[in-house]
Design a protein around this motif. Structure first.
Motif, PDB file in Angstrom:
ATOM      1  N   THR A   1       6.622   1.358  17.543  1.00  0.00           N
ATOM      2  CA  THR A   1       6.212  -0.047  17.437  1.00  0.00           C
ATOM      3  C   THR A   1       6.109  -0.467  15.970  1.00  0.00           C
ATOM      4  O   THR A   1       6.522  -1.576  15.594  1.00  0.00           O
ATOM      5  N   VAL A   2       5.586   0.435  15.164  1.00  0.00           N
ATOM      6  CA  VAL A   2       5.461   0.137  13.730  1.00  0.00           C
ATOM      7  C   VAL A   2       6.837  -0.086  13.122  1.00  0.00           C
ATOM      8  O   VAL A   2       7.067  -1.067  12.391  1.00  0.00           O
ATOM      9  N   LYS A   3       7.772   0.820  13.444  1.00  0.00           N
ATOM     10  CA  LYS A   3       9.122   0.682  12.886  1.00  0.00           C
ATOM     11  C   LYS A   3       9.791  -0.595  13.380  1.00  0.00           C
ATOM     12  O   LYS A   3      10.474  -1.295  12.623  1.00  0.00           O
ATOM     13  N   SER A   4       9.586  -0.860  14.635  1.00  0.00           N
ATOM     14  CA  SER A   4      10.186  -2.062  15.210  1.00  0.00           C
ATOM     15  C   SER A   4       9.644  -3.319  14.533  1.00  0.00           C
ATOM     16  O   SER A   4      10.398  -4.236  14.186  1.00  0.00           O
ATOM     17  N   ARG A   5       8.309  -3.322  14.331  1.00  0.00           N
ATOM     18  CA  ARG A   5       7.705  -4.495  13.684  1.00  0.00           C
ATOM     19  C   ARG A   5       8.187  -4.648  12.243  1.00  0.00           C
ATOM     20  O   ARG A   5       8.436  -5.756  11.770  1.00  0.00           O
TER      21      ARG A   5
ATOM     22  N   GLU B   1       0.818  -1.222   0.000  1.00  0.00           N
ATOM     23  CA  GLU B   1       0.000   0.000   0.000  1.00  0.00           C
ATOM     24  C   GLU B   1       0.844   1.261   0.000  1.00  0.00           C
ATOM     25  O   GLU B   1       0.324   2.357  -0.171  1.00  0.00           O
ATOM     26  N   GLU B   2       2.137   1.087   0.215  1.00  0.00           N
ATOM     27  CA  GLU B   2       3.079   2.213   0.234  1.00  0.00           C
ATOM     28  C   GLU B   2       2.644   3.297   1.203  1.00  0.00           C
ATOM     29  O   GLU B   2       2.677   4.489   0.897  1.00  0.00           O
ATOM     30  N   MET B   3       2.198   2.868   2.359  1.00  0.00           N
ATOM     31  CA  MET B   3       1.803   3.820   3.401  1.00  0.00           C
ATOM     32  C   MET B   3       3.047   4.290   4.145  1.00  0.00           C
ATOM     33  O   MET B   3       4.052   3.572   4.217  1.00  0.00           O
ATOM     34  N   THR B   4       2.961   5.490   4.679  1.00  0.00           N
ATOM     35  CA  THR B   4       4.069   5.977   5.504  1.00  0.00           C
ATOM     36  C   THR B   4       3.993   5.309   6.882  1.00  0.00           C
ATOM     37  O   THR B   4       2.967   4.706   7.237  1.00  0.00           O
ATOM     38  N   PHE B   5       5.085   5.446   7.641  1.00  0.00           N
ATOM     39  CA  PHE B   5       5.081   4.866   8.983  1.00  0.00           C
ATOM     40  C   PHE B   5       3.945   5.459   9.832  1.00  0.00           C
ATOM     41  O   PHE B   5       3.284   4.745  10.593  1.00  0.00           O
ATOM     42  N   GLN B   6       3.764   6.751   9.674  1.00  0.00           N
ATOM     43  CA  GLN B   6       2.727   7.412  10.464  1.00  0.00           C
ATOM     44  C   GLN B   6       1.339   6.908  10.071  1.00  0.00           C
ATOM     45  O   GLN B   6       0.473   6.703  10.936  1.00  0.00           O
ATOM     46  N   GLU B   7       1.119   6.730   8.775  1.00  0.00           N
ATOM     47  CA  GLU B   7      -0.195   6.219   8.331  1.00  0.00           C
ATOM     48  C   GLU B   7      -0.451   4.819   8.875  1.00  0.00           C
ATOM     49  O   GLU B   7      -1.568   4.487   9.296  1.00  0.00           O
ATOM     50  N   ILE B   8       0.604   4.006   8.860  1.00  0.00           N
ATOM     51  CA  ILE B   8       0.453   2.643   9.407  1.00  0.00           C
ATOM     52  C   ILE B   8       0.140   2.722  10.897  1.00  0.00           C
ATOM     53  O   ILE B   8      -0.734   2.013  11.409  1.00  0.00           O
ATOM     54  N   ALA B   9       0.850   3.610  11.572  1.00  0.00           N
ATOM     55  CA  ALA B   9       0.618   3.760  13.015  1.00  0.00           C
ATOM     56  C   ALA B   9      -0.817   4.209  13.287  1.00  0.00           C
ATOM     57  O   ALA B   9      -1.484   3.692  14.188  1.00  0.00           O
ATOM     58  N   ASP B  10      -1.282   5.156  12.479  1.00  0.00           N
ATOM     59  CA  ASP B  10      -2.669   5.623  12.661  1.00  0.00           C
ATOM     60  C   ASP B  10      -3.673   4.512  12.361  1.00  0.00           C
ATOM     61  O   ASP B  10      -4.672   4.360  13.061  1.00  0.00           O
ATOM     62  N   THR B  11      -3.383   3.773  11.312  1.00  0.00           N
ATOM     63  CA  THR B  11      -4.325   2.727  10.902  1.00  0.00           C
ATOM     64  C   THR B  11      -4.412   1.623  11.945  1.00  0.00           C
ATOM     65  O   THR B  11      -5.508   1.172  12.290  1.00  0.00           O
ATOM     66  N   LEU B  12      -3.268   1.208  12.385  1.00  0.00           N
ATOM     67  CA  LEU B  12      -3.246   0.094  13.350  1.00  0.00           C
ATOM     68  C   LEU B  12      -3.381   0.574  14.793  1.00  0.00           C
ATOM     69  O   LEU B  12      -3.413  -0.250  15.707  1.00  0.00           O
ATOM     70  N   GLU B  13      -3.442   1.896  14.932  1.00  0.00           N
ATOM     71  CA  GLU B  13      -3.534   2.499  16.270  1.00  0.00           C
ATOM     72  C   GLU B  13      -2.401   2.007  17.171  1.00  0.00           C
ATOM     73  O   GLU B  13      -2.617   1.501  18.271  1.00  0.00           O
TER      74      GLU B  13
END
Lengths: 206, 235
Positions: free
Chosen positions: A182-186, A165-177
Motif C-alpha cells: 500500500t505504501v509503494k502504491s501510494r 524524512e528519507e524513511m525506507t518503505f518499511q519504516e513508512i509502512a510501520d509508521t503508518l501501520e
C-alpha cells in the motif's frame, strides 16, 4: 554542589541516550519530564521535516511540530505499547498538520495573500547566480510546493516521509501501520499525480 | 491507463521500479533490473519520469528546508572558563569545607572585635573620644593659635576653681553677637576650614583640660574653640 548536579545531569542524559523510545515513554509516564525531553531531542528534526513537507511553511511547520509534541506529552499515558513511539509521534504530527490544513481551507482567501511573502523568505540569493536563474528556480520550487500541497493527505504524507524524512518503505509502512504494498502504491500514485500537476501548473503559468 | 503503463504491466517489473528509483533494491536484483532497463524503453521512461519528479521534490527540500536546520545561533552550555586569582579563590570557597572554615573565621573575628571594643569602651579616654566631634583634626589647630596669645607670660595651666571670672567662657546665651557671627563664619567658610587643616601639620600641643571646663557640652567642639578665638578678637 553545582559540579555534582552537572555530573548527575550528564549521567542522566547518557543513561537516557542508551534507552529505547518505549523505555523513555515509560519513564515519562512516571512523571519524568527529562525522559520525554530525550524523545523530543530524538524526533524533533524528523517531525519538523514531516510538518514542513505537509504544510510547506516554516512558521506553521514549527508550530505544528511543537503542538504535536505537546499533545504527545499530554496524552502519553494513553500510549499503547503495541505501536512504535515513532509511529505514534508521526500520527500525532500528521493529524496536527491536517488540522492546520483544514483551518487554512476555512480561511484560504486571507491565507493566499501572503504566499509570495513566504516564498521570498525561502530562497537565499547567491551572487554567482543570475537574477533570471534565481527567478526561474524560485518559480519552479513554488510550483513544486503548490503541487505537493494539493495532493490528497494520504498521498502527501507518504511522499513527505520518503522525500523529507528519507524513511525506507518499511519504516513508512510501520509508521503508518499500512502494508508495504500500500505504501509503494501510494507513493507511486503520489509521484504520478505530482508529475501531472507540475506539468499542468507550469503550462498554466506559461 | 496509458499505453506506456500497459507496457510496464506487461513486462512484469512494476514492483521494482520504485525500489530502483529510491535505491532500495537488493544488490543482485538491482543489477538484473539495470539490464532490463537497458532493453525496456517503457520502464526506462517510467524511471526517468519518477526520478525527475522525485528530484524536483528533493530540490524543494534542499532549498527550502535544509537551511532551516542550520543553527542560526549557538548556545554555550558548558561552564565558562574563569581566569584570575580571584575566581580561583572563589572556586575554592565553593567547596563546603573551605566555605565553613571561612564562615567560622569571619564569625570568630566578629566576636573578637565585639569584645575588644566592649572592653576598651569602659576606659575614660575612649569615652571622651566618642564625645569628640567628627572633625577633630580640623579643629585642633585653632587651639594652637589660641595658645600663642599668652606667649610672654607662659601662664601655667589654671585649675578650674582658681580661674578668674573674666576668663570663664560664656555660655551660648551669654556670648556676644560678634562671637556668634564669627562662629557662623567659621562654620560656613570652607577656606577657613582648609587653613585649619593646613595648620594641622604643625606639632600639636596638649589642650588643657580646663579650657573645656565651663563650656557646656556641645556636639561640635570646634564651636567652642572658635568661640574662644572670637573672644580673642574682641579683646
Amino acid at each position: 554542589m553545582a559540579d555534582f548536579e552537572a555530573k548527575l545531569a550528564v549521567a542522566t542524559s547518557l543513561m537516557f541516550k542508551e534507552l529505547a523510545d518505549e523505555q523513555l515513554v515509560e519513564l515519562a509516564v512516571r512523571d519524568d519530564p527529562e525522559a520525554f525531553g530525550e524523545i523530543v531531542r530524538r524526533w524533533e528534526r524528523k517531525i519538523f521535516a514531516l510538518c514542513f513537507g505537509m504544510l510547506g511553511r516554516e512558521d506553521e511547520a514549527r508550530d505544528a511540530a511543537q503542538e504535536a509534541f505537546i499533545s504527545a506529552y499530554r496524552n502519553i499515558s494513553r500510549f499503547r505499547g503495541d505501536a512504535k513511539v515513532s509511529s505514534w509521534l508521526h500520527r500525532i504530527a500528521v493529524n496536527q498538520c491536517l488540522t492546520v490544513k483544514r483551518r487554512q481551507k476555512s480561511r484560504s482567501e486571507e491565507y493566499l495573500g501572503d504566499e509570495d511573502e513566504a516564498e521570498s523568505r525561502v530562497f537565499v540569493a547567491s551572487p554567482a547566480v543570475s537574477p533570471k536563474n534565481i527567478a526561474e528556480k524560485g518559480e519552479r520550487l513554488k510550483l513544486v510546493r503548490q503541487a505537493v500541497g494539493a495532493l490528497p493527505s494520504e498521498l502527501r504524507e507518504v511522499i513527505v516521509m520518503k522525500e523529507f524524512e528519507e524513511m525506507t518503505f518499511q519504516e513508512i509502512a510501520d509508521t503508518l501501520e499500512l502494508p508495504l504494498s500500500t505504501v509503494k502504491s501510494r507513493l507511486y500514485t503520489a509521484l504520478k499525480q505530482l508529475k501531472l500537476r507540475l506539468e499542468r501548473i507550469s503550462v498554466e503559468v506559461v | 491507463m496509458t499505453h506506456n503503463e500497459a507496457k510496464i504491466q506487461e513486462c512484469g517489473h512494476t514492483g521494482q521500479i520504485l525500489d530502483f528509483v529510491y535505491d532500495e533494491l537488493p544488490v543482485g536484483v538491482k543489477g538484473a533490473f539495470e539490464h532490463h532497463l537497458a532493453a525496456c524503453e517503457a520502464c526506462s521512461g517510467e524511471v526517468s519520469s519518477l526520478v525527475s519528479t522525485s528530484v524536483a521534490v528533493k530540490e524543494w527540500r534542499a532549498e527550502a528546508f535544509e537551511p532551516l536546520l542550520k543553527p542560526r545561533f549557538s548556545i554555550q552550555t558548558g561552564r565558562r572558563p574563569k581566569i584570575g586569582v580571584f575566581s580561583t579563590i572563589l572556586d575554592m570557597f565553593r567547596q563546603p569545607v573551605y566555605a565553613v572554615a571561612a564562615a567560622t573565621l569571619l564569625l570568630g573575628s566578629a566576636i573578637g572585635l565585639y569584645f575588644l571594643l566592649g572592653s576598651s569602651s569602659s576606659q575614660p579616654q575612649v569615652a571622651r573620644s566618642v564625645d569628640m566631634p567628627a572633625v577633630p583634626a580640623a579643629v585642633t589647630p585653632t587651639v594652637s593659635v589660641i595658645e600663642q596669645e599668652p606667649a610672654e607670660e607662659a601662664k601655667p595651666m589654671i585649675a578650674k576653681d582658681e580661674r578668674p571670672a573674666e576668663n570663664v567662657a560664656p555660655t551660648r546665651a551669654e556670648r556676644p553677637e560678634g562671637a556668634r557671627q564669627a562662629r557662623l563664619v567659621r562654620k560656613s567658610s570652607d577656606s577657613a576650614h582648609d587653613r585649619a587643616v593646613a595648620t594641622n601639620a604643625l606639632p600639636q600641643k596638649a589642650v588643657p583640660e580646663d579650657l573645656f571646663g565651663e563650656v557646656p557640652e556641645t556636639r561640635d567642639r570646634s564651636l567652642r574653640l572658635t568661640d574662644l578665638f572670637a573672644e580673642g578678637d574682641e579683646d
